[in-house]
Write an enzyme that holds these catalytic residues in place. Structure first.
Site, PDB file in Angstrom:
ATOM      1  N   ASN A   1       0.817  -1.223   0.000  1.00 55.87           N
ATOM      2  CA  ASN A   1       0.000   0.000   0.000  1.00 55.87           C
ATOM      3  C   ASN A   1       0.846   1.267   0.000  1.00 55.87           C
ATOM      4  O   ASN A   1       0.605   2.178  -0.784  1.00 55.87           O
ATOM      5  CB  ASN A   1      -0.916   0.011   1.232  1.00 55.87           C
ATOM      6  CG  ASN A   1      -2.082  -0.940   1.064  1.00 55.87           C
ATOM      7  OD1 ASN A   1      -2.468  -1.276  -0.055  1.00 55.87           O
ATOM      8  ND2 ASN A   1      -2.655  -1.378   2.173  1.00 55.87           N
TER       9      ASN A   1
ATOM     10  N   HIS B   1       8.246   6.817  17.502  1.00 54.52           N
ATOM     11  CA  HIS B   1       6.981   6.690  16.766  1.00 54.52           C
ATOM     12  C   HIS B   1       6.091   5.700  17.509  1.00 54.52           C
ATOM     13  O   HIS B   1       5.862   4.585  17.070  1.00 54.52           O
ATOM     14  CB  HIS B   1       7.313   6.191  15.360  1.00 54.52           C
ATOM     15  CG  HIS B   1       6.151   6.201  14.414  1.00 54.52           C
ATOM     16  ND1 HIS B   1       5.261   7.246  14.306  1.00 54.52           N
ATOM     17  CD2 HIS B   1       5.739   5.279  13.491  1.00 54.52           C
ATOM     18  CE1 HIS B   1       4.364   6.963  13.377  1.00 54.52           C
ATOM     19  NE2 HIS B   1       4.626   5.771  12.880  1.00 54.52           N
TER      20      HIS B   1
ATOM     21  N   ASN C   1       7.731  -0.663  10.533  1.00 51.54           N
ATOM     22  CA  ASN C   1       7.569  -0.565  11.995  1.00 51.54           C
ATOM     23  C   ASN C   1       8.020  -1.821  12.724  1.00 51.54           C
ATOM     24  O   ASN C   1       8.006  -2.894  12.126  1.00 51.54           O
ATOM     25  CB  ASN C   1       6.083  -0.311  12.304  1.00 51.54           C
ATOM     26  CG  ASN C   1       5.759   1.166  12.205  1.00 51.54           C
ATOM     27  OD1 ASN C   1       6.489   1.991  12.753  1.00 51.54           O
ATOM     28  ND2 ASN C   1       4.677   1.497  11.520  1.00 51.54           N
TER      29      ASN C   1
HETATM   30  N1  APR Z   1      11.659  -7.573   0.951  1.00 48.27           N
HETATM   31  C1  APR Z   1      10.863  -6.731   0.276  1.00 48.27           C
HETATM   32  N2  APR Z   1       9.540  -6.630   0.479  1.00 48.27           N
HETATM   33  C2  APR Z   1       8.992  -7.418   1.403  1.00 48.27           C
HETATM   34  C3  APR Z   1       9.756  -8.322   2.163  1.00 48.27           C
HETATM   35  C4  APR Z   1      11.152  -8.391   1.901  1.00 48.27           C
HETATM   36  N3  APR Z   1      11.955  -9.226   2.580  1.00 48.27           N
HETATM   37  N4  APR Z   1       8.927  -8.963   3.015  1.00 48.27           N
HETATM   38  C5  APR Z   1       7.685  -8.465   2.800  1.00 48.27           C
HETATM   39  N5  APR Z   1       7.723  -7.525   1.828  1.00 48.27           N
HETATM   40  C6  APR Z   1       6.618  -6.777   1.220  1.00 48.27           C
HETATM   41  C7  APR Z   1       5.293  -7.533   1.231  1.00 48.27           C
HETATM   42  O1  APR Z   1       5.286  -8.584   0.266  1.00 48.27           O
HETATM   43  C8  APR Z   1       4.297  -6.409   0.936  1.00 48.27           C
HETATM   44  O2  APR Z   1       4.009  -6.296  -0.456  1.00 48.27           O
HETATM   45  O3  APR Z   1       6.312  -5.571   1.903  1.00 48.27           O
HETATM   46  C9  APR Z   1       5.024  -5.152   1.422  1.00 48.27           C
HETATM   47  C10 APR Z   1       4.294  -4.401   2.533  1.00 48.27           C
HETATM   48  O4  APR Z   1       3.134  -3.908   1.979  1.00 48.27           O
HETATM   49  P1  APR Z   1       1.732  -3.842   2.796  1.00 48.27           P
HETATM   50  O5  APR Z   1       1.463  -5.168   3.425  1.00 48.27           O
HETATM   51  O6  APR Z   1       0.706  -3.269   1.906  1.00 48.27           O
HETATM   52  O7  APR Z   1       2.082  -2.832   4.016  1.00 48.27           O
HETATM   53  P2  APR Z   1       2.144  -1.239   4.009  1.00 48.27           P
HETATM   54  O8  APR Z   1       0.837  -0.680   4.442  1.00 48.27           O
HETATM   55  O9  APR Z   1       2.741  -0.761   2.743  1.00 48.27           O
HETATM   56  O10 APR Z   1       3.139  -0.993   5.257  1.00 48.27           O
HETATM   57  C11 APR Z   1       4.458  -1.458   5.248  1.00 48.27           C
HETATM   58  O11 APR Z   1       5.191   0.275   6.761  1.00 48.27           O
HETATM   59  O12 APR Z   1       3.983   1.740   8.106  1.00 48.27           O
HETATM   60  C12 APR Z   1       4.694   0.563   8.048  1.00 48.27           C
HETATM   61  O13 APR Z   1       3.673  -0.714   9.792  1.00 48.27           O
HETATM   62  C13 APR Z   1       3.830  -0.605   8.406  1.00 48.27           C
HETATM   63  O14 APR Z   1       5.682  -2.103   8.680  1.00 48.27           O
HETATM   64  C14 APR Z   1       4.624  -1.734   7.807  1.00 48.27           C
HETATM   65  C15 APR Z   1       5.193  -1.115   6.539  1.00 48.27           C
END
Ligand code: APR
Length: 312
Positions: free
Chosen positions: A14, A179, A124
């Site tokens: 997202n 945070h 986070n």
């Molecule tokens: N390397 C790259 N991407 C990864 C990895 C990795 N090792 N592991 C997971 N991901 C990807 C997931 O596949 C997913 O597409 O990270 C993405 C996270 O996207 P969302 O689930 O949509 O989360 P988002 O709302 O973007 O938030 C991400 O930011 O604000 C913080 O708490 C929140 O830790 C979270 C992060």
């Protein structure tokens, strides 16, 4: 001839998608949207959708999806959102166990493929994740920052503007510290275009606004079932733009402290001048006794999570 800047977005979820849209629309550079192999097609699809959007909106940035770190080689900036977001009822600290191995994986790859990039971490629990990113990569402290303060300040500014009945454009306010639920809104430096906030909002109302700001992320998680993404993405892009365009903006960022504010070997939110060298200066504000006490409490909460990370 100057070449385009290269921006790597690690995590195509997202926040990653909104980051890509903003970076491209502002023509900050070409964008690589990276995600894990299981999500490669998702990243590629999102990138293609955003490139097609360029024909309508009119921007020249290239946007590509990938699951291959080699494509990130030589990136100027990387913005890290890899990890899982919160679900209702979870605190940011509840994410440590899941997001710690992920940030280590990202940091090891970044060290190999783009060691000179400015890294902006969003994952986070933010202050601990950015600490770990710096520890693993060994990057200089000027080149690693966490995004939280711009977002927390934005939430605070919105609530203040609504209560005071003034334009959001005239609200100047900063939220420092970790945070988390004990972040530190700096009332002593909060104004409506240089007029102290106390002229507009009564003490009890201010206390309620501070409380809502501290729980601002959770309020959205409870409504949506997942974390916010528009304002978090805009906040990180403001930081990236300050670096890429050497704007020397004064922004609240999680920066590595080496004695500033009395803390060492810790990332917490402090006012930073962000320019072409990264964190060019940490500004030490004269805090009230109450604010110092709040910062101490917030720093202790961050330290507790960092201690868990160090053992993990
Ligand atoms: N390397 C790259 N991407 C990864 C990895 C990795 N090792 N592991 C997971 N991901 C990807 C997931 O596949 C997913 O597409 O990270 C993405 C996270 O996207 P969302 O689930 O949509 O989360 P988002 O709302 O973007 O938030 C991400 O930011 O604000 C913080 O708490 C929140 O830790 C979270 C992060």
């Amino acid at each position: 001839m100057a070449t385009r800047k290269k921006i790597g977005l690690i995590g195509a979820g997202n926040i990653g998608g909104e980051l890509a849209r903003l970076c491209a629309a502002d023509e900050l550079g070409d964008v690589w949207l990276y995600d894990i192999p299981q999500k490669e097609n998702f990243a590629k699809g999102k990138a293609l959708d955003l490139e097609q959007n360029s024909a309508v909106i009119g921007y020249d940035s290239n946007i590509r999806g990938t699951a291959n770190w080699a494509d990130l080689e030589g990136a100027d900036v990387i913005i890290v959102t890899a990890g899982i977001p919160r679900k209702p009822g979870q605190s940011r600290d509840d994410l440590v166990a899941t997001n710690l191995p992920i940030i280590r994986d990202v940091a090891n790859n970044a060290k190999k493929y783009c060691p000179n990039a400015l890294a902006i971490v969003i994952s986070n629990p933010l202050d601990a994740m950015v600490y770990e990113y710096k520890r693993v990569t060994g990057c200089p402290k000027e080149k690693v920052i966490g995004m939280a303060g711009v977002l927390d300040s934005a939430r605070f500014q919105l609530f203040l503007a609504r209560e005071a009945g003034v334009s959001i454009k005239d609200v100047r306010a900063m939220v420092l510290g970790g945070h988390g639920d004990d972040m530190v809104p700096i009332l002593s430096a909060c104004t409506i275009n240089a007029v102290p906030i106390q002229n507009f909002i009564a003490k009890e109302k201010l206390a309620a606004i501070i409380d809502r700001t501290r729980k601002g992320g959770g309020e959205i998680v409870n409504l949506m079932g997942t974390s916010a993404y528009y304002a978090p993405a805009s906040s990180a892009v403001a930081m990236a733009k300050a670096y890429l365009n050497d704007q020397k903006r004064l922004l609240a960022c999680a920066a590595y402290l080496d004695g500033e504010y009395g803390y060492k070997d810790l990332f917490i939110g402090v006012p930073c001048v962000i320019g072409g060298k990264g964190v060019e200066k940490i500004v030490e504000l004269p805090l009230s006794e109450e604010e110092k006490a709040m910062l101490k409490k917030s720093a202790a909460s961050v330290q507790a999570v960092v201690d868990v990370v160090k053992k993990g």
